[in-house]
Motif scaffolding. Structure first.
Motif, mmCIF file in Angstrom:
data_model
loop_
_atom_site.group_PDB
_atom_site.id
_atom_site.type_symbol
_atom_site.label_atom_id
_atom_site.label_comp_id
_atom_site.label_asym_id
_atom_site.label_seq_id
_atom_site.Cartn_x
_atom_site.Cartn_y
_atom_site.Cartn_z
ATOM 1 N N GLU A 4 0.809 -1.211 0.000
ATOM 2 C CA GLU A 4 0.000 0.000 0.000
ATOM 3 C C GLU A 4 0.845 1.265 0.000
ATOM 4 O OE1 GLU A 4 -2.415 -0.484 3.434
ATOM 5 O OE2 GLU A 4 -3.611 -2.108 2.585
ATOM 6 N N PHE A 5 2.128 1.126 0.217
ATOM 7 C CA PHE A 5 3.000 2.288 0.330
ATOM 8 C C PHE A 5 3.115 3.004 -1.010
ATOM 9 C CE2 PHE A 5 7.349 4.015 -0.065
ATOM 10 C CZ PHE A 5 7.295 4.952 0.959
ATOM 11 N N ALA A 6 3.004 4.314 -0.991
ATOM 12 C CA ALA A 6 3.120 5.118 -2.212
ATOM 13 C C ALA A 6 4.400 5.936 -2.156
ATOM 14 C CB ALA A 6 1.911 6.037 -2.349
ATOM 15 N N LEU A 7 5.162 5.875 -3.221
ATOM 16 C CA LEU A 7 6.370 6.686 -3.306
ATOM 17 C C LEU A 7 6.001 8.147 -3.540
ATOM 18 C CD1 LEU A 7 8.641 4.402 -5.526
ATOM 19 C CD2 LEU A 7 8.378 4.413 -3.047
ATOM 20 N N ASP A 8 6.799 9.040 -2.989
ATOM 21 C CA ASP A 8 6.519 10.475 -3.085
ATOM 22 C C ASP A 8 7.615 11.161 -3.895
ATOM 23 O OD1 ASP A 8 5.851 13.098 -2.790
ATOM 24 O OD2 ASP A 8 6.113 13.171 -0.611
ATOM 25 N N PRO A 9 7.308 11.559 -5.125
ATOM 26 C CA PRO A 9 8.327 12.227 -5.959
ATOM 27 C C PRO A 9 8.815 13.545 -5.366
ATOM 28 C CG PRO A 9 6.459 11.500 -7.282
ATOM 29 C CD PRO A 9 6.046 11.370 -5.850
ATOM 30 N N GLN A 10 8.020 14.145 -4.458
ATOM 31 C CA GLN A 10 8.399 15.410 -3.845
ATOM 32 C C GLN A 10 9.305 15.216 -2.630
ATOM 33 O OE1 GLN A 10 7.520 18.116 -5.545
ATOM 34 N NE2 GLN A 10 6.473 16.694 -6.946
ATOM 35 N N ASP A 11 9.445 13.979 -2.184
ATOM 36 C CA ASP A 11 10.298 13.685 -1.027
ATOM 37 C C ASP A 11 11.755 13.944 -1.402
ATOM 38 O OD1 ASP A 11 11.874 12.213 0.983
ATOM 39 O OD2 ASP A 11 9.943 11.402 1.623
ATOM 40 N N SER A 12 12.542 14.419 -0.428
ATOM 41 C CA SER A 12 13.960 14.680 -0.695
ATOM 42 C C SER A 12 14.744 13.381 -0.911
ATOM 43 C CB SER A 12 14.586 15.468 0.461
ATOM 44 O OG SER A 12 14.451 14.760 1.683
ATOM 45 N N ALA A 13 14.224 12.279 -0.383
ATOM 46 C CA ALA A 13 14.904 10.993 -0.561
ATOM 47 C C ALA A 13 14.626 10.453 -1.958
ATOM 48 C CB ALA A 13 14.426 9.988 0.481
ATOM 49 N N PRO A 14 15.619 9.886 -2.629
ATOM 50 C CA PRO A 14 15.400 9.300 -3.956
ATOM 51 C C PRO A 14 14.339 8.197 -3.895
ATOM 52 C CG PRO A 14 17.743 9.432 -3.446
ATOM 53 C CD PRO A 14 17.019 9.764 -2.183
ATOM 54 N N LEU A 15 13.722 7.924 -5.047
ATOM 55 C CA LEU A 15 12.666 6.909 -5.085
ATOM 56 C C LEU A 15 13.185 5.545 -4.663
ATOM 57 C CD1 LEU A 15 10.819 7.917 -8.399
ATOM 58 C CD2 LEU A 15 10.144 8.400 -6.042
ATOM 59 N N LEU A 19 11.659 3.229 -1.580
ATOM 60 C CA LEU A 19 11.224 1.847 -1.766
ATOM 61 C C LEU A 19 12.024 0.912 -0.865
ATOM 62 C CD1 LEU A 19 9.502 -0.237 -3.256
ATOM 63 C CD2 LEU A 19 11.237 -0.273 -5.066
ATOM 64 N N TYR A 20 13.310 1.126 -0.796
ATOM 65 C CA TYR A 20 14.167 0.314 0.080
ATOM 66 C C TYR A 20 13.701 0.408 1.527
ATOM 67 C CZ TYR A 20 18.041 -0.093 3.391
ATOM 68 O OH TYR A 20 18.810 -0.371 4.492
ATOM 69 N N ARG A 21 13.442 1.644 2.000
ATOM 70 C CA ARG A 21 13.017 1.831 3.386
ATOM 71 C C ARG A 21 11.729 1.076 3.685
ATOM 72 N NH1 ARG A 21 14.316 7.809 3.268
ATOM 73 N NH2 ARG A 21 12.132 8.014 2.752
ATOM 74 N N ASP A 22 10.764 1.165 2.754
ATOM 75 C CA ASP A 22 9.486 0.506 2.982
ATOM 76 C C ASP A 22 9.636 -1.008 3.005
ATOM 77 O OD1 ASP A 22 6.456 0.515 3.077
ATOM 78 O OD2 ASP A 22 6.801 -0.633 1.240
ATOM 79 N N LEU A 23 10.347 -1.551 2.023
ATOM 80 C CA LEU A 23 10.532 -3.002 1.984
ATOM 81 C C LEU A 23 11.316 -3.478 3.205
ATOM 82 C CD1 LEU A 23 11.358 -3.473 -1.806
ATOM 83 C CD2 LEU A 23 9.234 -4.108 -0.639
ATOM 84 N N PHE A 196 27.820 -3.038 8.170
ATOM 85 C CA PHE A 196 26.376 -3.180 8.326
ATOM 86 C C PHE A 196 25.608 -3.032 7.019
ATOM 87 C CE2 PHE A 196 27.548 -1.135 12.558
ATOM 88 C CZ PHE A 196 27.680 -2.353 13.197
ATOM 89 N N GLY A 197 26.276 -2.636 5.944
ATOM 90 C CA GLY A 197 25.595 -2.362 4.691
ATOM 91 C C GLY A 197 25.232 -0.892 4.592
ATOM 92 N N ASP A 198 24.786 -0.485 3.428
ATOM 93 C CA ASP A 198 24.405 0.913 3.196
ATOM 94 C C ASP A 198 22.977 1.105 3.672
ATOM 95 O OD1 ASP A 198 24.336 3.511 2.392
ATOM 96 O OD2 ASP A 198 24.148 3.090 0.257
ATOM 97 N N LEU A 199 22.798 1.851 4.770
ATOM 98 C CA LEU A 199 21.485 2.062 5.374
ATOM 99 C C LEU A 199 21.133 3.539 5.285
ATOM 100 C CD1 LEU A 199 22.077 -0.081 8.595
ATOM 101 C CD2 LEU A 199 21.206 -0.838 6.386
ATOM 102 N N PRO A 200 20.542 3.978 4.172
ATOM 103 C CA PRO A 200 20.328 5.420 3.978
ATOM 104 C C PRO A 200 19.354 6.041 4.957
ATOM 105 C CG PRO A 200 19.248 4.131 2.245
ATOM 106 C CD PRO A 200 20.106 3.181 3.013
#
Length: 253
Positions: A4-15, A19-23, A196-200
């Motif tokens: 149900e999560f919708a990406l926000d093109p206006q967000d400062s974080a890249p798409l 998506l990574y954060r939500d998953l 730990f990996g890349d955790l933006p």
């Protein structure tokens, strides 16, 4: 499972980061269980109206963090097992993991002799974790500095296979028994990304730094431990029956 999560093109974080954060959060929350496939690249592309490269970038971050693995013919499979160990003290990591019937894993990143204020020191930087079926899960980044005048020859030991505290006990007759540590926040760095990996979406990591002492109050080690966000930590305080505000609390983490 419907996403149900919708990406926000206006967000400062890249798409891809959104998506990574939500998953990632869905995996950590158990929405996608271990062994279950997350939505396919095509499903995520069509659902969010994004490019395949954006999806692949997001998934590659999950792979690098060890949360998923890609299996030909099966898709992208969750490989995350929640780590719910609570750390109530800052004793030796090897002893701690073995007490929980886990198999400790250590990767030595730095083992070198450096000049100290009063003579040569051994600087030891290790990634510490536990073994899993697929790959090690690193839980902390551990830096130790020890006086080689007190522990001559310590630099020759292979600490990817040996426990530092076990070596101190068995070869030098010194048993670390207590620590005086300060909690702070360590900013993400090239080294934390390697471990730990890349955790933006992680602005910082809990860090405990200070000194470790033996039973006769001899300084054993200067230490700094940076903890993975995958590790649950609980803090307890005992007031020893005295009035809060007048007592010096004893903290255990």
């Amino acid at each position: 499972m419907t996403v149900e999560f919708a990406l926000d093109p206006q967000d400062s974080a890249p798409l891809y980061a959104q998506l990574y954060r939500d998953l990632r959060q869905r995996i950590l929350d158990g929405d996608y269980a271990e062994g279950e496939a997350i939505p396919s690249e095509t499903v995520l592309r069509d659902l969010h109206g994004i490019t395949r490269s954006t999806v692949r970038h997001a998934v590659s971050l999950l792979v690098s963090e060890g949360l998923v693995r890609q299996i030909r013919g099966k898709g992208t499979i969750v490989s995350y097992t929640p780590i719910n160990h609570s750390i109530w003290n800052f004793g030796g990591f090897t002893d701690f993991t073995r007490s929980l019937n886990e198999r400790p894993v250590t990767e030595v990143l730095t083992q070198e002799i450096q000049d100290g204020p009063s003579g040569p020191q051994l600087k030891l930087v290790r990634a510490r974790g536990v073994a899993t079926d697929q790959h090690p899960t690193f839980l902390n980044l551990d830096t130790s500095v020890l006086d080689l005048r007190r522990f001559p020859g310590l630099e020759v030991f292979s600490f990817d296979k040996l426990s530092l505290y076990q070596v101190l006990r068995e070869h030098y007759g010194v048993a670390p028994v207590r620590s005086e540590l300060t909690l702070s926040v360590a900013l993400p760095s090239e080294l934390t990304r390697k471990v730990f990996g890349d955790l933006p979406d992680v602005p910082g990591f809990i860090c405990a730094s200070g000194e470790v002492y033996s039973s006769d109050d001899e300084l054993v080690e200067h230490t700094s431990v940076v903890y993975s966000p995958a590790l649950e930590m609980r803090v307890g305080t005992s007031w020893n029956g005295t009035i809060p505000g007048q007592a010096k609390p004893q903290r255990s983490v």
